[in-house]
Design a protein around this motif. Structure first.
Motif, PDB file in Angstrom:
ATOM      1  N   UNK A  68       0.863  -1.185   0.000  1.00  0.00           N
ATOM      2  CA  UNK A  68       0.000   0.000   0.000  1.00  0.00           C
ATOM      3  C   UNK A  68       0.894   1.227   0.000  1.00  0.00           C
ATOM      4  N   UNK A  69       0.641   2.146  -0.940  1.00  0.00           N
ATOM      5  CA  UNK A  69       1.462   3.366  -0.989  1.00  0.00           C
ATOM      6  C   UNK A  69       0.669   4.643  -0.793  1.00  0.00           C
ATOM      7  N   UNK A  70      -0.649   4.536  -0.611  1.00  0.00           N
ATOM      8  CA  UNK A  70      -1.449   5.731  -0.383  1.00  0.00           C
ATOM      9  C   UNK A  70      -2.821   5.371   0.145  1.00  0.00           C
ATOM     10  N   UNK A  71      -3.483   6.334   0.782  1.00  0.00           N
ATOM     11  CA  UNK A  71      -4.825   6.098   1.327  1.00  0.00           C
ATOM     12  C   UNK A  71      -5.605   7.400   1.383  1.00  0.00           C
ATOM     13  N   UNK A  72      -6.864   7.311   0.972  1.00  0.00           N
ATOM     14  CA  UNK A  72      -7.756   8.465   0.999  1.00  0.00           C
ATOM     15  C   UNK A  72      -9.009   8.104   1.789  1.00  0.00           C
ATOM     16  N   UNK A  73      -9.541   9.073   2.501  1.00  0.00           N
ATOM     17  CA  UNK A  73     -10.759   8.860   3.278  1.00  0.00           C
ATOM     18  C   UNK A  73     -11.751   9.986   2.991  1.00  0.00           C
ATOM     19  N   UNK A  74     -13.015   9.713   3.310  1.00  0.00           N
ATOM     20  CA  UNK A  74     -14.099  10.688   3.137  1.00  0.00           C
ATOM     21  C   UNK A  74     -14.331  11.384   4.474  1.00  0.00           C
ATOM     22  N   UNK A  75     -14.291  12.715   4.463  1.00  0.00           N
ATOM     23  CA  UNK A  75     -14.494  13.457   5.708  1.00  0.00           C
ATOM     24  C   UNK A  75     -15.910  14.041   5.743  1.00  0.00           C
ATOM     25  N   UNK A  76     -16.499  14.100   6.946  1.00  0.00           N
ATOM     26  CA  UNK A  76     -17.836  14.683   7.066  1.00  0.00           C
ATOM     27  C   UNK A  76     -17.804  16.195   6.842  1.00  0.00           C
ATOM     28  N   UNK A  77     -18.947  16.741   6.427  1.00  0.00           N
ATOM     29  CA  UNK A  77     -19.048  18.184   6.189  1.00  0.00           C
ATOM     30  C   UNK A  77     -18.765  18.987   7.456  1.00  0.00           C
ATOM     31  N   UNK A  78     -19.015  18.405   8.616  1.00  0.00           N
ATOM     32  CA  UNK A  78     -18.799  19.112   9.886  1.00  0.00           C
ATOM     33  C   UNK A  78     -17.321  19.384  10.142  1.00  0.00           C
ATOM     34  N   UNK A  79     -16.467  18.625   9.467  1.00  0.00           N
ATOM     35  CA  UNK A  79     -15.036  18.780   9.697  1.00  0.00           C
ATOM     36  C   UNK A  79     -14.537  17.922  10.846  1.00  0.00           C
ATOM     37  N   UNK A  80     -15.461  17.305  11.584  1.00  0.00           N
ATOM     38  CA  UNK A  80     -15.049  16.413  12.674  1.00  0.00           C
ATOM     39  C   UNK A  80     -14.361  15.187  12.082  1.00  0.00           C
ATOM     40  N   UNK A  81     -13.346  14.715  12.784  1.00  0.00           N
ATOM     41  CA  UNK A  81     -12.633  13.537  12.298  1.00  0.00           C
ATOM     42  C   UNK A  81     -13.197  12.274  12.938  1.00  0.00           C
ATOM     43  N   UNK A  82     -13.762  11.371  12.151  1.00  0.00           N
ATOM     44  CA  UNK A  82     -14.286  10.122  12.718  1.00  0.00           C
ATOM     45  C   UNK A  82     -13.197   9.338  13.437  1.00  0.00           C
ATOM     46  N   UNK A  83     -13.581   8.672  14.538  1.00  0.00           N
ATOM     47  CA  UNK A  83     -12.611   7.912  15.338  1.00  0.00           C
ATOM     48  C   UNK A  83     -11.922   6.810  14.539  1.00  0.00           C
ATOM     49  N   UNK A  84     -12.616   6.279  13.541  1.00  0.00           N
ATOM     50  CA  UNK A  84     -12.039   5.175  12.773  1.00  0.00           C
ATOM     51  C   UNK A  84     -10.790   5.615  12.001  1.00  0.00           C
ATOM     52  N   UNK A  85     -10.626   6.899  11.747  1.00  0.00           N
ATOM     53  CA  UNK A  85      -9.444   7.362  11.017  1.00  0.00           C
ATOM     54  C   UNK A  85      -8.160   6.999  11.769  1.00  0.00           C
ATOM     55  N   UNK A  86      -8.197   7.076  13.097  1.00  0.00           N
ATOM     56  CA  UNK A  86      -7.008   6.717  13.894  1.00  0.00           C
ATOM     57  C   UNK A  86      -6.707   5.225  13.740  1.00  0.00           C
ATOM     58  N   UNK A  87      -7.762   4.408  13.658  1.00  0.00           N
ATOM     59  CA  UNK A  87      -7.561   2.967  13.470  1.00  0.00           C
ATOM     60  C   UNK A  87      -7.000   2.687  12.080  1.00  0.00           C
ATOM     61  N   UNK A  88      -7.537   3.383  11.071  1.00  0.00           N
ATOM     62  CA  UNK A  88      -6.992   3.242   9.716  1.00  0.00           C
ATOM     63  C   UNK A  88      -5.506   3.588   9.717  1.00  0.00           C
ATOM     64  N   UNK A  89      -5.165   4.726  10.346  1.00  0.00           N
ATOM     65  CA  UNK A  89      -3.778   5.200  10.342  1.00  0.00           C
ATOM     66  C   UNK A  89      -2.847   4.172  10.965  1.00  0.00           C
ATOM     67  N   UNK A  90      -3.292   3.531  12.055  1.00  0.00           N
ATOM     68  CA  UNK A  90      -2.456   2.522  12.720  1.00  0.00           C
ATOM     69  C   UNK A  90      -2.213   1.297  11.847  1.00  0.00           C
ATOM     70  N   UNK A  91      -3.149   0.997  10.951  1.00  0.00           N
ATOM     71  CA  UNK A  91      -3.029  -0.198  10.107  1.00  0.00           C
ATOM     72  C   UNK A  91      -2.240   0.046   8.825  1.00  0.00           C
ATOM     73  N   UNK A  92      -2.001   1.302   8.494  1.00  0.00           N
ATOM     74  CA  UNK A  92      -1.264   1.616   7.270  1.00  0.00           C
ATOM     75  C   UNK A  92       0.242   1.516   7.510  1.00  0.00           C
ATOM     76  N   UNK A  93       0.983   1.234   6.447  1.00  0.00           N
ATOM     77  CA  UNK A  93       2.443   1.203   6.600  1.00  0.00           C
ATOM     78  C   UNK A  93       2.982   2.553   7.082  1.00  0.00           C
ATOM     79  N   UNK A  94       4.121   2.509   7.752  1.00  0.00           N
ATOM     80  CA  UNK A  94       4.744   3.734   8.257  1.00  0.00           C
ATOM     81  C   UNK A  94       4.951   4.739   7.123  1.00  0.00           C
ATOM     82  N   UNK A  95       4.699   5.987   7.426  1.00  0.00           N
ATOM     83  CA  UNK A  95       4.941   7.059   6.465  1.00  0.00           C
ATOM     84  C   UNK A  95       3.755   7.390   5.569  1.00  0.00           C
ATOM     85  N   UNK A  96       2.724   6.589   5.594  1.00  0.00           N
ATOM     86  CA  UNK A  96       1.548   6.876   4.758  1.00  0.00           C
ATOM     87  C   UNK A  96       0.519   7.607   5.605  1.00  0.00           C
TER      88      UNK A  96
END
Length: 137
Positions: A68-96
């Motif tokens: 995996x060399x990149x990852x994109x996510x959908x953000x809510x209009x409110x600008x709040x960051x969903x908690x799952x983003x932190x879980x996604x980040x932990x599962x991605x390779x370092x530096x992504x």
């Protein structure tokens, strides 16, 4: 018998056909897979019931199966960051880092021809969609 992390025969075949720069969408159970992906995108419905499998479980298996060399996510209009983003980040390779797109921009990107696989999960958390870019081995 496969010894790889992914043992789904249909999914492993589709992943094997991906090349550098192709993309794979892992979508929550609410994502409109048929209307918000391209006609040439292979669609897989892995959801068994509410919450099974989670989008993070699918990402974990794919991370052990492909580069995996990149990852994109959908953000809510409110600008709040969903908690799952932190879980996604932990599962991605370092530096992504997660690249964040507004909802309709994310839909537009997911309709492009280089989205080779779209996987619907049983994930019930909102904005639990991630688009990963296949890297090189």
């Amino acid at each position: 018998m496969l010894k790889t992390a992914c043992i789904n025969p249909d999914l492993i075949g589709l992943l094997a056909a991906c090349g550098h720069g192709d993309k794979v969408l892992i979508a929550d159970g609410n994502y409109p897979l048929e209307s918000k992906t391209a006609n040439n995108t292979a669609k897989m419905y892995l959801g068994l019931t509410h919450g099974i499998p989670l989008a993070t479980q699918v990402l974990e298996v794919l991370g052990k199966t492909i580069a995996i060399e990149g990852a994109e996510v959908m953000v809510p209009e409110s600008g709040d960051e969903p908690e799952i983003f932190a879980e996604f980040q932990e599962l991605l390779p370092d530096g992504i880092k997660l690249s964040k797109l507004e909802r309709y921009d994310f839909y537009d990107v997911c309709k492009k021809d280089n989205i080779k696989i779209a996987i619907s999960t049983g994930e019930q958390r909102v904005f639990a969609n991630i688009l990963i870019t296949v890297g090189v081995v």
